[in-house]
Every structure is written in structure tokens, then in C-alpha cells.
Design a protein around this motif. Structure first.
Motif, short mmCIF file in Angstrom:
data_model
loop_
_atom_site.label_atom_id
_atom_site.label_comp_id
_atom_site.label_asym_id
_atom_site.label_seq_id
_atom_site.Cartn_x
_atom_site.Cartn_y
_atom_site.Cartn_z
N ARG A 33 1.18 -0.93 -0.25
CA ARG A 33 0.05 -0.25 -0.38
C ARG A 33 1.03 1.08 0.15
O ARG A 33 0.54 1.85 -0.50
CB ARG A 33 -1.28 -0.35 1.36
N GLN A 35 4.16 1.81 -0.59
CA GLN A 35 4.42 1.48 -2.67
C GLN A 35 3.83 2.24 -3.12
O GLN A 35 4.34 2.95 -4.26
CB GLN A 35 5.52 0.41 -2.69
N SER A 36 2.59 2.00 -3.67
CA SER A 36 1.61 2.46 -4.38
C SER A 36 1.58 4.15 -4.00
O SER A 36 1.34 4.39 -5.20
CB SER A 36 0.04 1.41 -3.87
N ALA A 72 2.75 -2.08 -12.39
CA ALA A 72 2.44 -1.67 -11.70
C ALA A 72 0.86 -2.05 -11.88
O ALA A 72 -0.36 -2.07 -11.10
CB ALA A 72 1.90 -0.45 -11.04
N ARG A 93 -3.26 -2.58 -3.69
CA ARG A 93 -2.11 -2.01 -4.35
C ARG A 93 -3.00 -1.09 -4.90
O ARG A 93 -3.02 0.51 -5.24
CB ARG A 93 -0.87 -2.44 -5.18
N GLU A 96 -4.94 1.92 -3.99
CA GLU A 96 -4.43 3.29 -3.74
C GLU A 96 -3.70 4.57 -4.58
O GLU A 96 -4.15 5.50 -4.88
CB GLU A 96 -3.16 3.10 -2.99
N VAL A 97 -4.61 3.97 -5.71
CA VAL A 97 -4.48 4.40 -7.13
C VAL A 97 -5.66 5.87 -7.18
O VAL A 97 -5.30 6.18 -7.67
CB VAL A 97 -5.03 4.08 -7.94
N GLN A 105 -8.06 5.72 -11.43
CA GLN A 105 -8.57 3.91 -10.82
C GLN A 105 -9.23 2.89 -11.50
O GLN A 105 -8.79 1.69 -11.65
CB GLN A 105 -8.58 4.30 -9.25
#
Length: 691
Positions: A33, A35-36, A72, A93, A96-97, A105
């Protein structure tokens, strides 16, 4: 990180360890999360304000390509196409976009969560080898053509047909009337070159129900972009929408479009060259729900994405409310911080508690999703539980997001209405979250039906003695809770002992009992009213169900509240730091009690709570708000979204700078002796002198 704040009530307030809270909130895939989130600090992956619809669409398409380059998007897919078979991590992941742009997203969700996932979950080896690579690397942008104008959430009744022709070994896709046009499809208006089309499979004169077909819809130009529509395929652009305008939503229709027999995604149903139909699942109804159940990740991800936006909205509003000052009180020279007003606390802190509860419930949902799709616990019962939990979580989380964003907008005043502060944009973009992947009320109806089914099974499993005991227990229940004697007795017990009542409602066992009892009573009452439907005519049975539909949906919503409370309570057990657990327990209590307070009419009407105790609920909620106020900033900082992640100007500390500048100015003015005397002060002095 920890914080310590002193208040008049206590010598030393408990400290909140933000890192501990963040670890609990972010759950099993916390690092993914983070990282995203950080990925979307890249300006190229963030929303650019002020773009036209056409420019926004092109930007989002370019962002999708960059996400592919960064690796990704592949995580949930097989290793053969660059994936890791990590279904839970992939959704964590994806949720979190929204930090970058909700349009990005949802377009990513269309491409990889729907189009590519349908190929993977509904197809077999041929489809994985032939179609999945292009869907994953975006060389084949695709649409997910399920929804029709005329049926919406009623997928089983869609009008599009796929009729098998054994002479050519082809399916003939056809849209027989306008209401059967596929609509609201991402990638359909411009970018899609293929679609997974859901249609009624007809072979040898028999309709075998809804199946999915891989269908090319456009030519691919020399630059790799979508070209002209293929023969027989019609498309229309949905045009400007209320939000999510970075997605090219559109309509599709098919005029006797032929596709090879092998384009049927045939994991759950196949047609032989001679037209013979076969399926590993004999029941058409069970087959249909099994196919749709493989696509449950859309509901799971929307639940998580809605929680992400709720957290960002609250982080913005509470940061701003901790800095913005308005009106003087005891000190004529110091204005009061907005978050110190009880009404402001009432507006935001219950939403904070509900967002924590929604995130903890989502963490449980995501864990179950991963276990099912990774094959760790993949039975029919596990899938049924997953679908029910997703159908409960998605409505509560998406409705909460809209309510939170709107309240945060209003709590930030005029500043909240400025586009640069994100709140109005989030509201526009998240509005449709309550509709797609299943209308919220339809999903809650599914949950309600499951509750009725489980209730019926529990009654059916009872032996004669058990049934007698159950009926006796119900009689006692009716006597205890519905007669004036019970209510009077409880009122007498409560009278003059508000402290005792407060202690009782703080007890987790009492909160659980009140929340649980409401669900059980509602379901039992509905089941009793529906009992005649078992032997009634279809018309009478439909009438009876319709008369109880609203109550059934309310029972399902109450069940969702209970699930959120339980998830919050289970999360508390994982918090080892005593101070942090204490504050989060207050927050859990706030969630439980505002839920009870919201439904006080039901508890009073059904004799589950007395008038005295009802007043105690509200007074204790207010006490909790006071206790939580010093920790509000810590509790939103623990979400893990920096001002840079969110990008709202009022969440960056600029308001604190403005307020300090203003206070410093007036301090200097008073110290200089040049501060003008107010007319009111002058008149007050004159009145005092004349007495």
C-alpha cells in the motif's frame, strides 16, 4: 511517532503511536500500500486540474501505459504474463490508485480488474495463452460488456444473445432491441479494441443462460491505437458525466457479429463443434452465480477505494479544522479552533470512527478474498461467505465515502468548495461508486436474503425439543422487551444512576448485544411475516416479499454495522501499545454508540433500551468526543497520507501560517498602543463609569 497532549480532565493524556495504528489499518499488505501511494507522488500519474474531457481521457490512457512500464498492474496474474499470483496484494495496491486520480483507478479497474480478470477467471488455457498477454500489457485495451440499458443489475435477464451456428462453428452475437445495448462501459467509446461480452448462450434451440465471449470490436491501427469499428459493431459515446471524465464510457451493440466457437470463455460452460452444451455445474442458477462470483473483486476493490477517499477527505478536514480559527470565546484576543467546537467534533469524529471500522472490515474482506482466489480456502461455502461479505462492505463503504466527503466539504467552508482542495472532485467521482459493481440497495438485498436463508437453516436443523425451546425463548423475549413492565423496570433501574448506565454502554458485551440483537430480531420478524409465502401463489409470494423488501435491506445494513463493529474490536486485540489501544477503544466505542444512537427509535419502540439509557447514549457520545479531540490529528496522520499524497492546499499547513500571521499582527498592534478602541468597549466603559 507518538504524541502527548495534556487536558483539564487528566494530568497526562495517553499517547497514540501513529506507526502502530497505521500498521493495523494498512493490514497484511501494508508495504505494498505504501509503495503504491508513493508511486502516485509522480506528477505524471496525478490528476491535472482544468483538463477538458478529451484531454483528460488521453492523459489517463497514457498513465495506464506508464503503470504497465512500471510493473504496477501485473501482480494478480500468472507468472506467464509477468504476474505473481498475489490477489490480495494486487487489490491493496489498486485501492491506492485513487491517490493519483479516481479516473485512473477505475480505468485501470476496467482493463485489469474486469476485462483481463474475466479472461483469466472465466477462460481456460487457450484464452490465457491467446488473449491474456495483450490484456495485461495493454496492447489490447478492452471493455467489460455486461451492463445493459434495460436491465442494469439484473444480469440474468440481459437481452443480448449469442446463438451457435454449427455449420460455421461460430457464435452469432446480436442486440435484438435498444434496451439490450451495452452501456456505461469503460473503454467502449474510444480506446477499446476488444470486449468480454456477456450474452444469453443459445444452442440447439436451448437457452443456457448468461455466458462470456471474447469479442474484437475495433481494428488496431499502425500506431497500436484503436481504429475503426469492426463490421456489425456499433458504438456511442456516453459523453460528459457527473464525474470520472478521464474514462471513455460508451455503449456497444452487435448486429449478427460472428466470433469463433473457441472465443466462448468456457471454464463453466462449453459448446462442442456439433452444438452440444456441457458444464461442470448442472444447475443453471448455481452456474450463473458461480461465474459472477469469480468477478467479486470489483466489489472488494470499490470497498477499499472508498475507504481510501474517506481517509484522505478526513485528513484534509481535520488538519484544516485543527488550524482554522473562528470567533472568540473566553479570551477576547484569541479565536477558537474549529475542532474545539462540539458541533465540529460531532460532524467529523463519528465519521472518523466509521472510517476506521470500514477499513478494518475491508481488511478482513481482502484477507478472505485472497484466501479464496489463492486457493488457500476455496470451497463453495468460502465463496458464498466472500460474496456476502463483499455485498455488505461495498454499500456501507461507498455510502460512507459520499457522506464523509460532503461533510468534510461543508466543514471546510468556502475553502472546501475550491477544486484545489479535492473535496468537490472526490464527491463527483465517487458518486457512481454506489451504483456500479452492483447498486448498493440490490447488494444489501442479497445480504438480506442470505440472512433469511441462514435463519431458515438454523430453524430447520433444530430437533423437536430445540424448536420448543426456541419458541419458548421467543415468548420470553416478547414478554421481556415488549411489555410496559420491562420498560418500567429498566427505567427504574436507570433512574438516578447515569454513571451506572454509562458504564454499561461502554461495555463491549453490551454494545455487541445491542447491535446483534437488532439484526436477529429484524431477521426473525421478517421471516415470520414471509412464512405464508412458502405455500402462496407466485403473485402472492412476490407481493409479500415486496412488502418486506425495505425492512430486509435495513436488516442487512444493520448486519453490516455489526460486522464493522466486530472487525474494529478484533483489530483492537492486535494493538499491543496500551495507550494506543486505549484511544482506539474510545474510537470503537464512539462507532458503536453513534450506530446505536442513529437507531434509537428502533431500540425504544422495541423496548430494548429505556428513555433514560437513550439519553445516556447521547451524553456519553459527547464525552467520547471530548476525549478523542486531542488525538484527532494523530488518528488521521496514522492513515499514512501526507499532504503531498493528498494534494489539497488547505491540508498543507498554510492555514496555520495564515492564522499565526494574523495573531502576531494583532499582538504587535496591542503592544504598540496603536490598536483602535472598539465602539462596544467604549460604550461598556461609559456605562460602567455612569453607574
Amino acid at each position: 511517532m507518538t504524541s502527548t497532549t495534556a487536558t483539564p480532565d487528566t494530568a497526562v493524556e495517553p499517547r497514540v503511536d501513529r506507526d502502530v495504528v497505521n500498521a493495523a489499518l494498512d493490514g497484511r499488505w501494508a508495504e505494498l500500500r505504501r509503495q503504491s501511494r508513493d508511486l502516485f507522488l509522480d506528477p505524471d500519474l496525478r490528476r491535472e486540474p482544468g483538463l477538458s474531457m478529451e484531454e483528460h481521457r488521453e492523459r489517463v490512457l497514457g498513465q495506464l501505459r506508464k503503470m504497465v512500464e512500471l510493473g504496477a498492474v501485473q501482480r494478480a496474474f500468472p507468472e506467464s504474463v509477468g504476474g505473481q499470483n498475489d490477489h490480495g496484494g494486487s487489490l491493496a495496491r489498486f485501492e491506492e490508485v485513487a491517490v493519483g486520480d479516481p479516473s485512473l483507478q477505475i480505468k485501470a479497474g476496467v482493463q485489469w480488474g474486469l476485462f483481463a480478470s474475466a479472461i483469466m477467471h472465466l477462460g481456460t488455457e487457450h484464452h490465457h495463452r491467446t488473449f491474456l498477454p495483450g490484456a495485461v500489457d495493454l496492447s489490447v485495451p478492452g471493455a467489460f460488456a455486461m451492463t445493459e440499458i434495460g436491465h442494469g443489475s439484473d444480469v440474468a435477464s440481459i437481452g443480448t444473445t449469442a446463438t451457435y451456428d454449427p455449420e460455421t462453428e461460430e457464435f452469432v452475437l446480436h442486440t435484438p432491441f435498444r434496451a439490450a445495448w451495452k452501456d456505461y462501459l469503460g473503454n467502449a467509446a474510444l480506446h477499446g479494441v476488444a470486449a468480454v461480452v456477456f450474452a444469453q448462450l443459445i444452442t440447439q434451440g436451448v437457452n443456457h443462460g448468461v455466458h462470456a465471449f471474447y469479442t474484437p470490436i475495433r481494428e488496431v491501427g499502425p500506431d497500436g491505437r484503436a481504429g475503426a469499428l469492426l463490421p456489425g459493431v456499433a458504438s456511442e459515446d456516453d459523453g460528459l458525466k457527473g464525474g470520472l471524465n478521464g474514462i471513455d464510457n460508451g455503449r456497444l451493440a452487435f448486429d449478427h457479429v460472428r466470433i469463433p466457437r473457441t472465443n466462448l470463455l468456457n471454464k463453466y460452460g462449453d459448446v462442442a463443434p456439433d452444438g452440444t452444451y456441457s458444464s461442470p455445474i448442472a444447475s443453471p442458477g448455481r452456474r450463473f452465480f458461480t461465474m459472477l462470483g469469480t468477478l467479486v473483486q470489483g466489489r472488494v476493490s470499490l470497498s477499499g477505494a472508498a475507504a481510501v477517499v474517506s481517509k484522505m477527505a478526513l485528513a484534509t478536514a481535520i488538519r484544516y479544522g485543527s488550524e482554522r480559527r473562528q470567533f472568540t470565546a473566553a479570551d477576547p484576543h484569541t479565536e477558537v479552533t474549529l475542532l474545539d467546537y462540539q458541533r465540529h467534533q460531532r460532524r467529523l469524529l463519528p465519521l472518523l470512527a466509521r472510517t476506521y471500522a470500514a477499513q478494518f472490515m475491508h481488511n478482513d474482506l481482502l484477507q478472505r478474498f485472497h484466501q479464496v482466489f489463492a486457493g488457500e480456502t476455496d470451497t463453495d461455502a468460502d465463496r458464498e461467505d466472500l460474496e456476502t461479505l463483499a455485498a455488505a462492505s461495498k454499500p456501507l463503504a461507498t455510502w460512507l465515502a459520499l457522506e464523509t466527503v460532503q461533510e468534510c466539504r461543508e466543514a471546510c467552508g468556502g475553502a472546501g468548495f475550491m477544486a484545489e482542495n479535492k473535496l468537490t472532485g472526490w464527491h463527483s467521482d465517487l458518486d457512481v461508486y454506489t451504483t456500479f459493481e452492483g447498486d448498493n440497495n440490490v447488494l444489501l438485498q442479497l445480504v438480506g436474503k442470505r440472512l433469511l436463508t441462514d435463519y431458515g437453516r438454523s430453524i430447520a436443523r433444530m430437533d423437536v425439543a430445540g424448536t420448543v425451546r426456541y419458541v419458548a425463548d421467543r415468548a420470553v423475549d416478547m414478554t421481556m422487551h415488549r411489555t410496559p413492565l420491562r420498560r418500567a423496570a429498566q427505567s427504574i433501574a436507570d433512574f438516578g444512576s447515569a454513571a451506572r448506565s454509562a458504564l454499561e454502554i461502554r461495555d463491549p458485551a453490551v454494545q455487541r448485544e445491542l447491535l446483534e440483537e437488532r439484526v436477529e430480531s429484524m431477521v426473525a420478524e421478517i421471516a415470520e411475516r414471509l412464512r405464508p409465502a412458502r405455500t402462496a401463489s407466485p403473485e402472492e409470494a412476490a407481493r409479500l416479499f415486496n412488502e418486506n423488501q425495505n425492512d430486509l435491506i435495513e436488516a442487512a445494513r444493520a448486519h453490516g454495522d455489526l460486522l464493522q463493529w466486530e472487525a474494529f474490536t478484533e483489530a483492537l486485540a492486535t494493538i499491543k501499545d496500551a495507550d494506543t489501544r486505549r484511544v482506539l477503544t474510545w474510537l470503537r466505542d464512539l462507532f458503536g454508540l453513534v450506530t446505536i444512537e442513529r437507531n434509537l427509535a428502533w431500540y425504544l419502540i422495541h423496548g430494548r433500551i429505556s428513555n433514560q439509557r437513550a439519553r445516556t447514549v447521547t451524553s456519553y457520545v459527547n464525552r467520547l468526543l471530548t476525549r478523542l479531540r486531542p488525538h484527532a490529528l494523530d488518528l488521521v496522520e496514522a492513515f499514512g497520507y501526507s499532504p503531498e499524497h493528498i494534494g489539497a492546499t488547505i491540508g498543507t499547513g498554510v492555514e496555520a501560517q495564515r492564522q499565526e500571521e494574523a495573531r502576531a499582527y494583532y499582538r504587535r498592534l496591542r503592544a504598540s498602543g496603536e490598536e483602535p478602541v472598539s465602539e462596544k468597549a467604549l460604550r461598556d466603559a461609559e456605562k460602567a463609569a455612569s453607574r
